[in-house]
Design an enzyme around this catalytic site. Sequence first.
Site, mmCIF file in Angstrom:
data_model
loop_
_atom_site.group_PDB
_atom_site.id
_atom_site.type_symbol
_atom_site.label_atom_id
_atom_site.label_comp_id
_atom_site.label_asym_id
_atom_site.label_seq_id
_atom_site.Cartn_x
_atom_site.Cartn_y
_atom_site.Cartn_z
ATOM 1 N N THR A 13 2.916 5.321 -5.415
ATOM 2 C CA THR A 13 2.360 5.430 -5.095
ATOM 3 C C THR A 13 1.747 7.002 -4.186
ATOM 4 O O THR A 13 0.787 7.774 -4.484
ATOM 5 C CB THR A 13 1.467 4.943 -3.579
ATOM 6 N N SER A 59 7.621 1.872 -8.216
ATOM 7 C CA SER A 59 9.242 1.227 -7.990
ATOM 8 C C SER A 59 9.295 -0.236 -8.545
ATOM 9 O O SER A 59 10.602 -0.581 -8.551
ATOM 10 C CB SER A 59 10.096 1.467 -6.708
ATOM 11 N N SER A 60 8.522 -0.917 -8.740
ATOM 12 C CA SER A 60 8.417 -2.298 -8.854
ATOM 13 C C SER A 60 9.007 -2.952 -10.385
ATOM 14 O O SER A 60 9.312 -4.162 -10.739
ATOM 15 C CB SER A 60 6.969 -3.027 -8.691
ATOM 16 N N THR A 273 20.542 -14.070 7.097
ATOM 17 C CA THR A 273 19.401 -14.966 7.926
ATOM 18 C C THR A 273 18.307 -14.775 7.726
ATOM 19 O O THR A 273 17.910 -12.950 6.885
ATOM 20 C CB THR A 273 19.508 -14.925 9.098
HETATM 21 N N1 ASP Z 1 3.710 0.132 -6.129
HETATM 22 C C1 ASP Z 1 4.240 1.288 -5.321
HETATM 23 C C2 ASP Z 1 5.535 1.694 -6.033
HETATM 24 O O1 ASP Z 1 6.137 0.768 -4.711
HETATM 25 C C3 ASP Z 1 3.811 1.212 -4.199
HETATM 26 C C4 ASP Z 1 3.793 2.716 -3.519
HETATM 27 O O2 ASP Z 1 4.447 3.266 -4.089
HETATM 28 O O3 ASP Z 1 3.391 2.563 -1.994
HETATM 29 O O4 ASP Z 1 5.518 2.965 -6.768
#
Ligand code: ASP
Length: 340
Positions: A13, A59-60, A273
Amino acid sequence: MKKKLLIIYTGGTIGMKQSPDGWIPVSGFLEEMMTENRMFQNDIMPDFEIYELNPLLDSSDMTPHDWVQIAKVIESHYTDFQGFVILHGTDTMAYTASALAFMLEGLEKPVILTGSQIPMMMPRNDATENIIGAMLFAANHDIPEVCVFFDNILLRGCRTQKVNAEGFRAFESPNLPPLGIGGIHININQNVVFKSEMDTGGLTVQSNLDTHVGVLWLFPGISGEVVRNYLRPPIRGVVIQAFGSGNGPVSHRAFIDALAEANERGVVLVDCTQCAIGTVLLDDYATGTGMAKAGLVSGYDMTPEAALTKLAYLLGKGYSQEEVKRWMTTNIRGEMTITI
Ligand code: ASP
């Protein structure tokens, strides 16, 4: 002499732009915004260069391959810079931070990941403050660790979890106090900073990660068949997210047999956990002892992100099941508090 940092921009982001499909990272855009912003040229700021990964990613979409790419950029620039700031999406930042903590053996310089909840191009963004804070911590303090800096707190990377999908305080390390806090002054909690006694002799990157690892979240009534299928080859290591202090439904025969059989086949099973705070104590309840009898080792208070990436790292080193179990229950980067 001013310190010089390498800023590794991976996406997220922080440097995104609107597109017809939603927010996306765009090459060159973050560098342009940082060059235009005179705050980054202020006298108190360190010198820096920006290295942009290709392709930039949400990053997903990141994988262990991207962790290796980041680690190799650090390795090839290690002697020329005094510290590293990694700009990264928040979604999987805790995984990357944990993986890098293990992969960067012998690290003696700060490596600080940060990102933002609101892109730098937007008013009221948290991007500028997060980058400035991460840069100042990396340039001015002796922290030979992989860290996450977010909303004025500096956390150990392999203790960190994303806890908020909306607020500016997106990360916490529930079982460890922050390494540093930024207010009017910057305060370092020196007795929390981890200085490894193991890997002395310079930086080595362990880039061989075993990706045949997984996390299995238990729930009441989980099917033994589902567990057996999950633990089938080629899986080699699994973090079992168990109840409370590491307990499981041990009187459920098909469940416990599936675990014991996988252990006998050489799969490393680590008991962590589901609770964010607290630790695994396998001898507290019969439902914990049963898990240990099936061959699980305690993950103590490790986050699932740390336990998973530690497994990938240790299995990637080619260790035997016994060796991996031994190292999983040994604190190597400050990732766990061992309670006997
Ligand atoms: N979807 C974005 C990512 O992880 C969310 C972020 O950067 O806050 O790349």
